[in-house]
Design a protein around this motif. Structure first.
Motif, short mmCIF file in Angstrom:
data_model
loop_
_atom_site.label_atom_id
_atom_site.label_comp_id
_atom_site.label_asym_id
_atom_site.label_seq_id
_atom_site.Cartn_x
_atom_site.Cartn_y
_atom_site.Cartn_z
N LEU A 21 0.86 -1.19 0.00
CA LEU A 21 0.00 0.00 0.00
C LEU A 21 0.90 1.23 0.00
O LEU A 21 1.39 1.66 1.04
N ILE A 23 1.13 5.05 -0.55
CA ILE A 23 0.30 6.25 -0.58
C ILE A 23 1.22 7.48 -0.51
O ILE A 23 2.07 7.58 0.37
N VAL A 28 -3.07 6.65 -3.86
CA VAL A 28 -2.54 5.30 -3.71
C VAL A 28 -2.12 4.79 -5.08
O VAL A 28 -2.78 5.05 -6.08
N ILE A 41 -3.86 -3.93 -5.79
CA ILE A 41 -2.74 -3.34 -5.05
C ILE A 41 -1.46 -4.00 -5.57
O ILE A 41 -1.39 -5.22 -5.66
N GLU A 96 1.84 -1.56 4.51
CA GLU A 96 2.08 -0.17 4.17
C GLU A 96 3.54 -0.07 3.74
O GLU A 96 4.42 -0.62 4.40
N THR A 131 -7.33 8.70 -2.88
CA THR A 131 -8.03 7.80 -1.96
C THR A 131 -9.46 8.26 -1.68
O THR A 131 -10.31 7.45 -1.34
N ILE A 134 -11.65 6.74 -4.48
CA ILE A 134 -11.40 5.31 -4.68
C ILE A 134 -12.68 4.52 -4.92
O ILE A 134 -12.67 3.51 -5.60
N ALA A 144 -10.82 -3.35 -0.27
CA ALA A 144 -9.76 -2.35 -0.34
C ALA A 144 -10.32 -0.94 -0.54
O ALA A 144 -9.77 0.04 -0.04
N TYR A 147 -11.45 0.27 2.94
CA TYR A 147 -10.31 0.41 3.85
C TYR A 147 -9.39 1.56 3.44
O TYR A 147 -8.89 2.28 4.30
N LEU A 148 -9.18 1.76 2.14
CA LEU A 148 -8.35 2.88 1.69
C LEU A 148 -9.05 4.21 1.96
O LEU A 148 -8.42 5.19 2.35
N TYR A 149 -10.35 4.24 1.77
CA TYR A 149 -11.12 5.45 2.02
C TYR A 149 -11.07 5.83 3.50
O TYR A 149 -10.94 7.00 3.85
N LEU A 152 -5.39 4.01 6.85
CA LEU A 152 -4.66 2.84 7.32
C LEU A 152 -4.35 2.97 8.80
O LEU A 152 -3.21 3.11 9.20
#
Length: 163
Positions: A21, A23, A28, A41, A96, A131, A134, A144, A147-149, A152
């Motif tokens: 991941l 970012i 991302v 990813i 990450e 993000t 996303i 994903a 979770y990305l929105y 982390l």
């Protein structure tokens, strides 16, 4: 012979993968085959005798010539999806990661790299995606997106089953 941890039986495929991941500036880095619409990813299959960290460092170097530092484990995914004409059970660990050393890749927009899988080479499109936007793209696994929105901030476990 490939050392990737991919086992195939008459009825099934098992795969062990790690993903990074990455970012930067609220965006991302995602990848997709050039002839596909869905993103994933970046990462790759762990090779026998290789640590997750070694795999991620090797994959980012091979695919886009980027040096990375592997940080915290963020997600553990149990993924079930078609692999050709067989069902696949994949364990994927998402870490990450951050860029290290000289930056050899664009930090915005889209660029291309190459993936090696089972003795074949594939051209990949890499794109930086905001993000906050996303949810508007096709991304696998679908967890994903959420979770990305959200960011982390904690380790998450999920099971993804594609019909």
């Amino acid at each position: 012979m490939s050392r990737d941890i991919i086992f195939k039986t008459e009825e099934y495929v098992f795969s062990y993968r790690v993903a990074g991941l990455l970012i930067q500036n609220g965006k991302v880095l995602l990848q997709k085959p050039v002839d596909d619409t869905g993103y994933a990813i970046p990462g790759g299959h762990v090779a026998l005798g290789e640590t997750n960290e070694e795999t991620l460092i090797r994959e980012f170097k091979e695919e886009i010539n980027a040096d990375i530092k592997v940080d915290k484990l963020r997600w553990v995914g149990e993924l079930f999806f078609p692999w050709g004409d067989k069902p696949c059970h994949q364990i994927c660990l998402f870490y990450e990661v951050s860029l290290a050393g000289d930056i050899n890749i664009p930090l915005d927009g889209t660029f291309f790299g190459t993936e090696q899988l089972e003795g074949k080479s594939f051209k990949l499109e890499f794109s930086w995606v905001d993000t906050k936007a996303i949810k508007n793209i096709e991304l696998y696994p679908i967890e994903a997106k959420e979770y990305l929105y959200e960011g982390l901030d904690e380790i998450k476990h999920f099971v993804y089953k594609q019909d």
